[in-house]
Each structure stands twice: as structure tokens, then as C-alpha cells.
Design an enzyme around this catalytic site. Structure first.
Site, PDB file in Angstrom:
ATOM      1  N   THR A   1     -10.264   0.898 -13.376  1.00  0.00           N
ATOM      2  CA  THR A   1     -10.392   2.344 -13.131  1.00  0.00           C
ATOM      3  C   THR A   1      -9.531   2.728 -11.931  1.00  0.00           C
ATOM      4  O   THR A   1      -9.618   2.111 -10.878  1.00  0.00           O
ATOM      5  CB  THR A   1     -11.871   2.696 -12.872  1.00  0.00           C
ATOM      6  OG1 THR A   1     -12.626   2.238 -13.990  1.00  0.00           O
ATOM      7  CG2 THR A   1     -12.061   4.195 -12.693  1.00  0.00           C
TER       8      THR A   1
ATOM      9  N   GLY B   1       0.845   1.062  -0.089  1.00  0.00           N
ATOM     10  CA  GLY B   1       0.517   2.264   0.680  1.00  0.00           C
ATOM     11  C   GLY B   1       0.304   2.015   2.166  1.00  0.00           C
ATOM     12  O   GLY B   1       0.675   2.826   3.004  1.00  0.00           O
ATOM     13  N   HIS B   2      -0.287   0.862   2.512  1.00  0.00           N
ATOM     14  CA  HIS B   2      -0.733   0.703   3.905  1.00  0.00           C
ATOM     15  C   HIS B   2       0.402   0.415   4.885  1.00  0.00           C
ATOM     16  O   HIS B   2       0.177   0.394   6.087  1.00  0.00           O
ATOM     17  CB  HIS B   2      -1.829  -0.369   3.998  1.00  0.00           C
ATOM     18  CG  HIS B   2      -1.376  -1.779   3.756  1.00  0.00           C
ATOM     19  ND1 HIS B   2      -1.280  -2.700   4.760  1.00  0.00           N
ATOM     20  CD2 HIS B   2      -1.009  -2.430   2.632  1.00  0.00           C
ATOM     21  CE1 HIS B   2      -0.894  -3.869   4.262  1.00  0.00           C
ATOM     22  NE2 HIS B   2      -0.720  -3.722   2.961  1.00  0.00           N
TER      23      HIS B   2
ATOM     24  N   CYS C   1       0.275 -12.213   7.669  1.00  0.00           N
ATOM     25  CA  CYS C   1      -0.435 -13.053   6.722  1.00  0.00           C
ATOM     26  C   CYS C   1      -0.332 -14.524   7.093  1.00  0.00           C
ATOM     27  O   CYS C   1      -1.089 -15.330   6.602  1.00  0.00           O
ATOM     28  CB  CYS C   1       0.069 -12.833   5.308  1.00  0.00           C
ATOM     29  SG  CYS C   1       1.748 -12.411   5.246  1.00  0.00           S
TER      30      CYS C   1
ATOM     31  N   GLY D   1       0.911  -4.505  -2.425  1.00  0.00           N
ATOM     32  CA  GLY D   1       2.153  -5.261  -2.603  1.00  0.00           C
ATOM     33  C   GLY D   1       1.954  -6.542  -3.397  1.00  0.00           C
ATOM     34  O   GLY D   1       2.708  -6.841  -4.327  1.00  0.00           O
ATOM     35  N   THR D   2       0.934  -7.298  -3.038  1.00  0.00           N
ATOM     36  CA  THR D   2       0.717  -8.599  -3.692  1.00  0.00           C
ATOM     37  C   THR D   2       0.522  -8.413  -5.197  1.00  0.00           C
ATOM     38  O   THR D   2       1.126  -9.125  -6.014  1.00  0.00           O
ATOM     39  CB  THR D   2      -0.513  -9.298  -3.066  1.00  0.00           C
ATOM     40  OG1 THR D   2      -0.241  -9.497  -1.666  1.00  0.00           O
ATOM     41  CG2 THR D   2      -0.810 -10.622  -3.725  1.00  0.00           C
TER      42      THR D   2
ATOM     43  N   GLN E   1       8.390  -3.328   2.754  1.00  0.00           N
ATOM     44  CA  GLN E   1       8.715  -2.924   4.136  1.00  0.00           C
ATOM     45  C   GLN E   1       9.789  -1.833   4.187  1.00  0.00           C
ATOM     46  O   GLN E   1      10.096  -1.326   5.270  1.00  0.00           O
ATOM     47  CB  GLN E   1       9.194  -4.142   4.944  1.00  0.00           C
ATOM     48  CG  GLN E   1       8.142  -5.216   5.133  1.00  0.00           C
ATOM     49  CD  GLN E   1       6.998  -4.809   6.073  1.00  0.00           C
ATOM     50  OE1 GLN E   1       7.030  -3.759   6.721  1.00  0.00           O
ATOM     51  NE2 GLN E   1       5.975  -5.642   6.146  1.00  0.00           N
TER      52      GLN E   1
END
Ligand SMILES: Cc1ncc(COP(=O)(O)O)c(C=O)c1O
Length: 405
Positions: free
Chosen positions: A240, A203-204, A340, A76-77, A182
Site C-alpha cells: 500500500t 527522500g531523506h 551505514c 534508496g536500498t 546523493q
């Protein structure tokens, strides 16, 4: 971990989620068969490239865009930075508008733009965390070039009326980036049908792997790379590509898509959430922050999200951080706000006012009394049965001043 920690129930999906079994399988198969550099011209590389592009196509298909609109990132960041800095790199400095309830990643990217001569304005929100549409309308006037908004607020669950805002942006020629970290996985997203120019996801948060995300980009929008390098991602992001992580992301999206599709586009976790919320609100000293999902007239809320404000019998706010600890002593993992920031910024009394609750107009002691419970498909009604009791006992322990940790 102590033997006292039974059951161990994970209720912190807005921080991160446990990877789904199918995701681990998809990743293991790539690490076994398609581990090579997808830019290599030999057979190993071609196998990796084939797997990468198949995953990208599946991601695009699920999210309603074409494969060349998907820029793969580390999460996201990075997606947010790629969007904001990438748009800003084209042309002279202008004005960026964000809301007062953005994730720190957006605030950080905005600060970078400010140092490069951009003007940054912050749009206020109301008591439920919804963007003030009248204030926003004024802020969309020139020299505004870009608006960045958090679609689903991680700490208080508020969903912004993104479609209506996007239509206004289109009407006045302002680009819209949406932080959907979210939201993706919890409601269908049909990117090319939405009045949105850029959309970030990770993804997480949806039972995929950590370290991978994506930025969706309107097909005719030029984006300069924020990270240069080997020209990957059609020159829009160097590095990569992590083929296994991307396969895991595609698989995670597939699982979410299947679940939403089977329930008419609705996340079935909302039913468990609503039942739990009712029981929590029946406890003394427990108040909801953000929109009430049990009230059909209220603004919309993330379907897997509960945020509470906790008070002692006389009404004195309790420290959300201490409650997280006393509730974890009973085996329930939740959070006092966004992951965070919840580990930082506490004053010596263990009270850390949340900037999000402050922006919504809560005074400091109340803004330090937040508790967040965020759910996911690994949970059953049985797992949630003991949550209200644990919250109540956690409260009594905090009131009794019992040592924590
Ligand atoms: C709304 C929102 N945006 C952005 C991020 C940052 O995502 P990542 O942790 O993948 O960098 C988060 C993570 O908590 C989030 O909740």
C-alpha cells in the site's frame, strides 16, 4: 545531551537530512485529509489516490519523465534492488558490472544476482574515485547486460561522468542503472534526456521524509517486481502506497527544484562549501580525498560535500572515528565516512579502514583517517564559522588521548 553541546550544527547531510518545514506540512495535510488506502473505491480512497497521483506527477515533472515511469519505493536500498533484480528477472543470467566504490545496497543486490548465476565484475577507480574508463570499455563487452554505477559517491563526493558512460552503454546495448541517491536535489536531473535506463533516489537525503524513494524507469523497459503483493505501482512493486510520505517527497523535490532554478541550475551550497574547504585545507595535517572542487581541471564533485584525511604532525594517520567523537563534543555533527558503515567494523584501536578509500588506493591506516562534512540549505556561513577550530581542537584531543564519549 550535555550543556557543552552548543552550538549544535548538523553537518552530516549525506547520512540523512532534517525534513523541511514545508515537507512536514504537506505530510500533515495528507495524514489529516487523505490518509485512506489509495486502492479503495470509496470517497476516502479516491481522495488518497488523487493526492498520490498528483504527487507522482509532480515528482515526474521535476525529474523529467512521465508519471508512469516513477515506481515509488521505501528508499534508496529498495530502489536499487528493484532495478537490479527487476531487470535480471527477464531472460537468462548475464553479466552485471558495478564499480569498486558502490554503496553496500548495490553490492548486496549484486551478490543476490551472483547467487542466481549472474557473473558480477567490479570496475576499478582511480585515486580520485573516478571509474577507469578503459577498464569499463572492456567490461561492457558481452555477456554484460547491465551496468550499475553510483553517480555521486557518498563518502568521497566523486561524480562519475554518467552521460559519457551512458552513451557508451547505449552504443553497445548495455542497460545502465544509476544510483543518484546523493545527486538528486543538488543538480537538475532531466531523466528522459539522459542516456540512463534506471535511476534510484531517496527522500531523506533531500530534506524529504525517510521511508520513501523512487526508481525512475525508461518507459519501454520491462521490470519484474522484486516485491510482489497487491499489484500496486502497475504491478512493479507491491505494498500500500504511503501517500503522506510520497507527498513529502514531492514537496522536498519541489523545494530543491526551486532553489536550483533560482541559481541557474547550480546548488548555492557550493559557495559555502568552497569557503569552508579552503579554511580546512589551511590546517596542518588535513588533506582532501576525492576531487578538488577548487581546481577547475579536476573531475566533478558533489556540491555539498567535503571529505578529508587527517594526520598527526609527523604524518601518522589519525582515527576518523575518534575525531568524529571529539568534534561532536564541541557540538559539530559530522561523520567518518558513510553512515551505514561508520558504526561498524572498527578494529580494537578504533581504526576502521574505509573500503571506498581502499579502492582508491589508500593504505589501511590512511583509509581509516577519513572525515566527511556534508552540508545542506539549513546552514548559514555563521554556522560554519567555528568548524575549522573544532576540527583542530578535536585533533589535539585525539592526540592527547583524551577519553571520548
Ligand atoms: C549513494 C547511496 N546509495 C544508496 C543509499 C541507500 O539509501 P537508503 O538509506 O535510502 O536506503 C545511500 C544511503 O546512504 C547512498 O548514499
Amino acid at each position: 545531551m550535555s550543556a557543552l553541546l552548543t552550538p549544535q550544527v548538523y553537518l552530516d547531510s549525506c547520512a540523512t537530512t532534517p525534513p523541511a518545514a514545508g515537507v512536514l506540512e504537506a505530510m500533515a495535510s495528507v495524514y489529516g485529509e487523505a490518509w485512506a488506502n489509495p486502492s479503495s473505491l470509496h470517497g476516502f480512497g479516491l481522495a488518497a489516490a488523487e493526492r498520490l497521483e498528483r504527487s507522482r506527477m509532480r515528482i515526474a515533472e521535476i525529474l523529467g519523465c512521465s508519471a508512469n515511469q516513477v515506481i515509488l519505493t521505501s528508499g534508496g536500498t529498495e530502489s536499487i534492488h528493484t532495478a537490479l533484480l527487476g531487470v535480471a528477472a527477464d531472460g537468462p543470467p548475464g553479466r552485471l558490472v558495478i564499480s569498486s566504490v558502490e554503496h553496500p545496497a548495490t553490492v548486496a543486490a549484486a551478490a543476490q544476482l551472483q547467487r542466481r548465476g549472474w557473473q558480477v565484475e567490479c570496475c576499478p577507480v582511480d585515486h580520485l574515485g573516478v571509474v577507469d574508463l578503459e577498464a569499463l570499455e572492456l567490461l561492457l563487452k558481452p555477456p554484460t547486460r547491465l551496468l550499475s554505477l553510483i553517480w555521486g559517491q557518498s563518502e568521497v563526493g566523486t561524480l562519475q561522468p554518467i552521460e559519457a558512460i551512458g552513451r557508451r552503454c547505449r552504443a553497445v546495448g548495455v542497460l545502465l542503472h544509476v544510483d543518484a541517491v546523493q545527486v538528486v536535489g543538488h543538480q537538475p536531473v532531466d531523466f528522459n534526456q539522459l542516456p540512463i535506463d534506471l535511476l534510484s533516489l531517496a527522500g531523506h537525503k533531500l530534506q524529504g521524509p525517510r521511508g520513501v524513494g523512487a526508481l525512475l524507469v525508461r518507459s519501454d523497459l520491462k521490470l519484474k517486481p522484486f516485491m510482489g503483493g497487491g499489484g500496486q505501482e502497475s504491478g512493479r512493486r507491491g505494498g500500500t502506497e504511503p501517500v503522506a510520505l510520497v507527498a513529502g517527497l514531492a514537496q522536498a523535490l519541489d523545494l530543491c527544484h526551486g532553489r536550483l532554478w533560482a541559481h541557474g541550475g547550480r546548488d548555492p551550497i557550493a559557495d559555502l562549501r568552497d569557503g569552508l574547504l579552503e579554511r580546512l585545507l589551511a590546517l596542518p595535517g588535513v588533506e582532501l580525498s576525492g576531487p578538488d572542487p577548487l581546481d577547475p581541471t579536476a573531475p566533478k564533485r558533489l556540491p555539498h560535500h567535503i571529505s578529508l584525511l587527517m594526520a598527526a604532525p609527523g604524518g601518522k594517520p589519525l582515527s576518523g572515528r575518534r575525531l568524529v567523537q571529539t568534534i561532536w563534543q564541541q557540538g559539530y555533527a559530522l561523520s567518518s565516512g558513510s553512515a551505514c558503515s561508520s558504526g561498524r567494523g572498527a578494529n580494537p584501536w578504533g581504526m576502521a579502514p574505509s573500503p571506498i578509500l581502499q579502492a582508491m588506493g589508500y593504505p589501511d591506516p590512511v583509509a581509516a583517517s577519513g572525515l566527511r562534512i556534508s552540508l545542506g540549505p539549513w546552514l548559514t556561513a555563521g554556522d560554519l564559522e567555528g568548524v575549522p577550530g573544532a576540527v583542530e581542537r578535536g585533533k589535539l584531543r585525539v592526540l592527547a588521548g583524551e577519553p571520548v564519549g
